[in-house]
Design an enzyme around this catalytic site. Structure first.
Site, PDB file in Angstrom:
ATOM      1  CD  GLU A 137      -6.076   3.754   6.710  1.00 31.96           C
ATOM      2  OE1 GLU A 137      -6.198   3.654   7.940  1.00 31.96           O
ATOM      3  OE2 GLU A 137      -5.516   2.874   6.010  1.00 31.96           O
ATOM      4  CG  HIS A 180      -7.510  -1.391   8.273  1.00 28.17           C
ATOM      5  ND1 HIS A 180      -8.336  -0.451   7.694  1.00 28.17           N
ATOM      6  CD2 HIS A 180      -6.373  -0.722   8.614  1.00 28.17           C
ATOM      7  CE1 HIS A 180      -7.727   0.730   7.683  1.00 28.17           C
ATOM      8  NE2 HIS A 180      -6.537   0.606   8.249  1.00 28.17           N
ATOM      9  CD  GLU A 192      -2.777   1.388   2.363  1.00 30.02           C
ATOM     10  OE1 GLU A 192      -3.873   1.897   2.195  1.00 30.02           O
ATOM     11  OE2 GLU A 192      -2.330   1.053   3.466  1.00 30.02           O
ATOM     12  CG  MET A 222       0.162  -2.875   5.013  1.00 31.41           C
ATOM     13  SD  MET A 222      -0.880  -1.454   4.577  1.00 31.41           S
ATOM     14  CE  MET A 222      -2.122  -2.270   3.579  1.00 31.41           C
ATOM     15  CD  GLU A 223      -4.811  -1.694   5.831  1.00 32.56           C
ATOM     16  OE1 GLU A 223      -3.831  -1.230   6.453  1.00 32.56           O
ATOM     17  OE2 GLU A 223      -5.464  -1.041   5.011  1.00 32.56           O
ATOM     18  CG  HIS A 235      -5.782   1.298  12.761  1.00 33.64           C
ATOM     19  ND1 HIS A 235      -6.505   2.467  12.679  1.00 33.64           N
ATOM     20  CD2 HIS A 235      -5.262   1.094  11.529  1.00 33.64           C
ATOM     21  CE1 HIS A 235      -6.425   2.942  11.451  1.00 33.64           C
ATOM     22  NE2 HIS A 235      -5.669   2.131  10.728  1.00 33.64           N
ATOM     23  CD  GLU A 236      -2.682  -1.508  10.874  1.00 36.21           C
ATOM     24  OE1 GLU A 236      -3.269  -1.727   9.798  1.00 36.21           O
ATOM     25  OE2 GLU A 236      -2.219  -0.387  11.170  1.00 36.21           O
TER      26      GLU A 236
HETATM   27  N1  ARG Z   1      -2.953   1.280   5.856  1.00 39.41           N
HETATM   28  C1  ARG Z   1      -1.979   1.409   6.885  1.00 39.41           C
HETATM   29  C2  ARG Z   1      -2.747   1.740   8.156  1.00 39.41           C
HETATM   30  O1  ARG Z   1      -3.241   2.775   8.386  1.00 39.41           O
HETATM   31  C3  ARG Z   1      -0.948   2.452   6.664  1.00 39.41           C
HETATM   32  C4  ARG Z   1      -0.078   2.264   5.487  1.00 39.41           C
HETATM   33  C5  ARG Z   1       0.814   3.416   5.314  1.00 39.41           C
HETATM   34  N2  ARG Z   1       1.276   3.482   3.976  1.00 39.41           N
HETATM   35  C6  ARG Z   1       1.975   4.513   3.525  1.00 39.41           C
HETATM   36  N3  ARG Z   1       2.302   4.531   2.281  1.00 39.41           N
HETATM   37  N4  ARG Z   1       2.279   5.510   4.286  1.00 39.41           N
HETATM   38  O2  ARG Z   1      -2.991   0.927   8.929  1.00 39.41           O
HETATM   39 ZN    ZN Z   2      -5.310   2.201   8.752  1.00 43.53          ZN
END
Ligand code: ARG
Ligand code: ZN
Length: 855
Positions: free
Chosen positions: A318, A299, A119, A261-262, A295-296
């Site tokens: 988010e 998701h 991501e 990261m999820e 949080h993860e």
């Molecule tokens: N999706 C992830 C989270 O909020 C964060 C990923 C961050 N990616 C980035 N390119 N900054 O849990």
């Molecule tokens: Zn997130």
């Protein structure tokens, strides 16, 4: 290479979909060969464009036949295959070089562990693909690699088989039964230990829980594991969401751009947000770990099962997931304390961003680099918008909307509009005006004034907002009598929501509430629990602030009143009101130590200057320090008493009571650090605390105290860096303590630490702890010295050469540029100019240019 600006309005549905993808990795840290075999369907008759970045293309076959130019074209961004049948299979072989990957996106190596971050757009650094969130597919992945270097090979979904191969390699096959976009793909290979547990879901599914980390650190993962189990049952109980795979895996690695990261079934975490014990984690870290693990995990429903149509809708997952983790954290400890913490983060990060060159709506309309979307606005303001929705509808109706969202959109890639529509459909309420929150940037200002006429006993409250068109601001409120007791007065526009909270919906540019038959002037408590992300400007009698600070039933507003008095005093109002408010809070016997310590946290300097349009940093920071110095000396004996009576509390343990006592003790020390005439024995007690504390919170509090007291000698610094040399996570906290000092040593220390031979500048945590912390140290960083800006920008440039996501984040230091004196602006402009002519990355350029343009 000039990157093109992309626009939300230009969204086009994919021309092709991928029905299935079979990936094979011949893993090596130096070279990895990736074979991707994907079954495509053409949806719209158009050429097929596949994203790909910095890839070495070995071969590409369509239905078994080699493609060679001019069958396809290649650019820096990917390949275009001019003609395809309706249904076809592509086989693409690429070569990648993980150990050369310093950007930490795609496949890279962290301390010998192969790991991915896809991501937002990292998958295109692995193979040519439709790298967009609205292309969902099923993946089957074969991992092959040296059994010695990578004894553990992990991927999303279920482990299908594993076997040894010749020449010391082995092979593991994984299949993910869920449809997912490629940004949720992950693989990990390395020598890892594991902590195992399990969880039985409400419908009886047995889930294996596994946390992987370097061998020997398994004990440090217990708190993360406990947090995971709590998250799983909370999501079942509150949102009715169950986990859907047989395994849930978390991997901790040291080099990671963000927090975590999820990835479906295989979260990858910055080890800072996994490891916790008395040695490496403060109390705050314990809470942060619980919240990010949650949080993860959350998701999995809000992000993975229901994902995004495109990146402009990032807040759909988010903002919503932050809202969910905040609710969870509140339920795990204390809701008012949690709310105070969340609002502080919101104000320091998001309000600052929204007032600066990178202000953007929660749903942005254009961008150069998708990576720059991972902002406080998308996350924190996005969460506030959802919180307002739940306040406006009431919890029950809000959850009904969520249920519809989950059932209507499961398995889809959707938009923020789809989300809002669910609430409109279940509540039957028109949310047209509410949607403005997604479109407007900047923090709305809500100005309030009051008047009372004793002769005809009328009281009026006038609200004016600065937004056009007007946004819908839910104002949660109540009233107090002059003696501090609760007062109930009615007005048809102030209505209880289904949770019994009294809400005034401010939906006009201007509105006046008139109350008749009020026998004395009521004291309003407005925006309780910070029910809307606005700047509330309510100029009223200081006595009313004092009353709220001392007596309001709303803990949030007690702090808000205290903060207002602090701010006013820094800006010139007399000190005695702050002194009184502080005293009433400090001596309150009715609230918990945890809440008291949270309410009394010294207002951050950045929050004080937030509402000012011009800021003389030097002058205001001096006044700020003077004010806290006065508070500390006025209450010296009481603060010392609080500090010393809990000294025996040098013990481990994380019960709410212990946490509260410890926080209050260290809060007292925090205030005492400002005191110029502190008794010697307190200093030596703090030195003892630093040297012999059993928990890291105590160590760090003592260090901060000593630094502010001017005891941050070189000897101390060297000793700490030596003593903790085997504990990178602790070192990072020590770096941050030195970089955030409120004196010129901050600059000296930051520079020295970053130049030490053992300092690993490729590790993002290290940069965040030093350079970023220093850049956010407003009163020192922005004091107007050219060599400070020059030093900073040199590092930004250097970092940009290997990691553009990290360099771009460093532009956050210039959020307040518009408020600075002309001399500062000139210096910043000059140093930015030097940076911009050196052709920075697209990520950095987008943000650096927007700062530059405001100068
Ligand atoms: N999706 C992830 C989270 O909020 C964060 C990923 C961050 N990616 C980035 N390119 N900054 O849990
Ligand atoms: Zn997130």
């Amino acid at each position: 290479m000039q990157q093109k600006r992309i626009f939300l309005k230009d969204y086009q549905a994919p021309t092709h979909q991928i029905r299935h993808t079979e990936l094979t990795f011949e893993l090596g840290a130096e070279t990895t060969v990736v074979t991707a075999v994907s079954k495509f369907s053409k949806i719209i008759d158009a050429p097929l464009f596949l994203n790909g970045k910095e890839l070495e293309l070995v071969s590409i076959k369509l239905d078994g036949k080699d493609l060679i130019p001019p069958d396809y074209d290649r650019s820096d961004e990917g390949i275009t295959i001019h003609q395809t049948p309706t249904e076809f299979t592509l086989e693409i072989i690429t070569k990648i070089y993980p150990s050369k990957n310093t950007a930490l996106e795609g496949l890279y190596v962290s301390k010998g562990i192969l790991s991915t971050q896809c991501e937002a757009q990292g998958f295109r650094r692995i193979t040519y693909f439709l790298d967009r969130p609205d292309v969902l597919t099923k993946f089957r992945t074969t991992l092959r690699g040296s059994k010695k270097d990578f004894p553990v090979l992990l991927c999303n979904g279920n482990r299908i088989s594993g076997k040894d191969l010749s020449d010391g390699r082995h092979e593991v096959i994984w299949e993910d039964p869920s449809l997912k976009p490629c940004y949720l793909f992950a693989l990990v290979g390395g020598d890892l230990g594991v902590l195992r547990d399990n969880f039985t879901t409400s419908s009886g599914r047995q889930v294996n829980l596994e946390i992987y980390s370097v061998p020997g650190t398994q004990k440090q993962c217990q708190h993360a594991m406990d947090s995971l189990k709590k998250s799983m049952s909370w999501d079942e109980n509150v949102f009715g969401r169950e986990y859907d795979l047989n395994d849930y895996m978390i991997v901790a690695i040291d080099d990671f751009n963000a927090g975590a990261m999820e990835n479906k079934g295989l979260n990858v975490f910055n080890s800072r947000l996994v490891f916790a014990d008395d040695q490496v984690a403060t109390d705050e870290d314990f809470f942060a770990i619980e919240s990010v693990i949650a949080h993860e995990y959350f998701h999995n429903w809000t992000g993975n099962r229901i994902t995004l149509r495109d990146w402009f809708h990032l807040s759909l997952k988010e903002g919503l997931t932050v809202f969910r983790d905040q609710e969870f954290s509140g339920d795990m400890s204390d809701r008012s304390v949690q709310r105070l913490k969340d609002v502080e983060t919101l104000k320091l990060r998001q309000f600052a961003e929204d007032a600066g060159p990178n202000a953007h709506p929660v749903r942005p309309e254009s961008c150069l680099s998708v990576d720059n979307f991972f902002t406080a606005t998308i996350y924190e303001k996005g969460a506030e918008v959802i919180r307002m929705l739940s306040v406006l509808l009431g919890r029950k109706s809000f959850l009904k909307g969520m249920d519809l969202y989950f059932s209507r959109h499961d398995g889809q890639a959707v938009t923020i509009e789809d989300f809002v529509k669910c609430f409109e459909d279940t509540s039957k309420r028109d949310l047209a005006q509410f949607r403005e929150w997604y479109r407007q940037k900047g923090t709305p200002v809500l100005e309030v004034s009051e008047s009372y006429d004793p002769s005809d006993k009328t009281y009026s409250l006038k609200f004016v907002q600065d937004q056009t068109p007007a946004v819908l601001i839910p104002v949660q409120m109540g009233f107090l009598n002059a003696d501090g007791s609760a007062l109930y007065i009615n007005h048809p526009d102030i209505r209880p929501n289904s949770d019994g909270e009294l809400i005034f919906e401010m939906d006009q540019k201007e509105k006046v509430l008139i109350f008749n038959n009020v026998s004395q002037k009521p004291v309003p408590s407005l925006l309780r629990q910070f029910s809307a992300p606005v700047h509330l400007k309510f100029s009223r009698d200081a006595n009313d602030h004092l009353l709220i600070a001392a007596f309001d039933s709303d803990g949030f507003n007690r702090r808000a009143a205290f903060t207002d008095l602090v701010r006013q005093s820094v800006l010139g109002a007399p000190f005695d009101n702050v002194e009184k408010a502080f005293g009433s809070l400090l001596n309150d016997k009715k609230i918990s130590a945890l809440l008291k310590a949270t309410i009394l946290k010294p207002t951050h300097f950045d929050e004080i200057i937030q509402t000012e349009s011009t800021v003389n940093v030097k002058e205001l920071s001096n006044r700020y320090r003077d004010l806290f110095q006065k508070l500390a000396s006025t209450y010296r004996s009481q603060l010392i008493e609080i500090y010393t009576r809990s000294l025996g509390l040098n013990q481990k343990g994380y019960s709410t009571e212990l946490l509260g006592e410890r926080l209050l003790k260290n809060r007292a020390l925090d205030y005492l650090s400002f005191d110029k005439n502190i008794p010697e024995e307190i200093i030596s007690q703090a030195q003892t605390q630093l040297a012999s504390a059993k928990g890291l919170s105590d160590v760090m509090s003592a260090l901060h105290f000593l630094l502010r007291q001017g005891k941050g000698t070189r000897e101390l610094q060297n000793n700490l860096l030596k003593n903790y040399s085997g504990f990178p996570l602790v070192l990072q906290k020590i770096y941050a303590a030195f970089s955030s000092q409120q004196n010129d040593d901050a600059f000296v220390c930051t520079r020295e630490i970053m130049e030490r031979p053992e300092f690993d500048s490729k590790n993002p945590n290290n940069i965040y702890a030093t350079l970023r912390t220093f850049g956010l140290n407003t009163s020192i960083f922005h004091q107007g010295k050219p060599d400070i800006y020059g030093f900073y920008m040199d590092w930004v440039h250097r970092i940009d050469g290997y990691n553009p996501q990290v360099s771009a984040r460093l532009m956050g230091a210039f959020n307040l540029v518009g408020k600075l004196p002309a001399e500062n602006k000139l210096l910043i402009k000059d140093s930015l100019h030097k940076l911009l002519v050196k052709e920075p990355s697209a990520n950095l350029r987008e943000l650096a240019e927007s700062v530059y343009q405001t100068l």
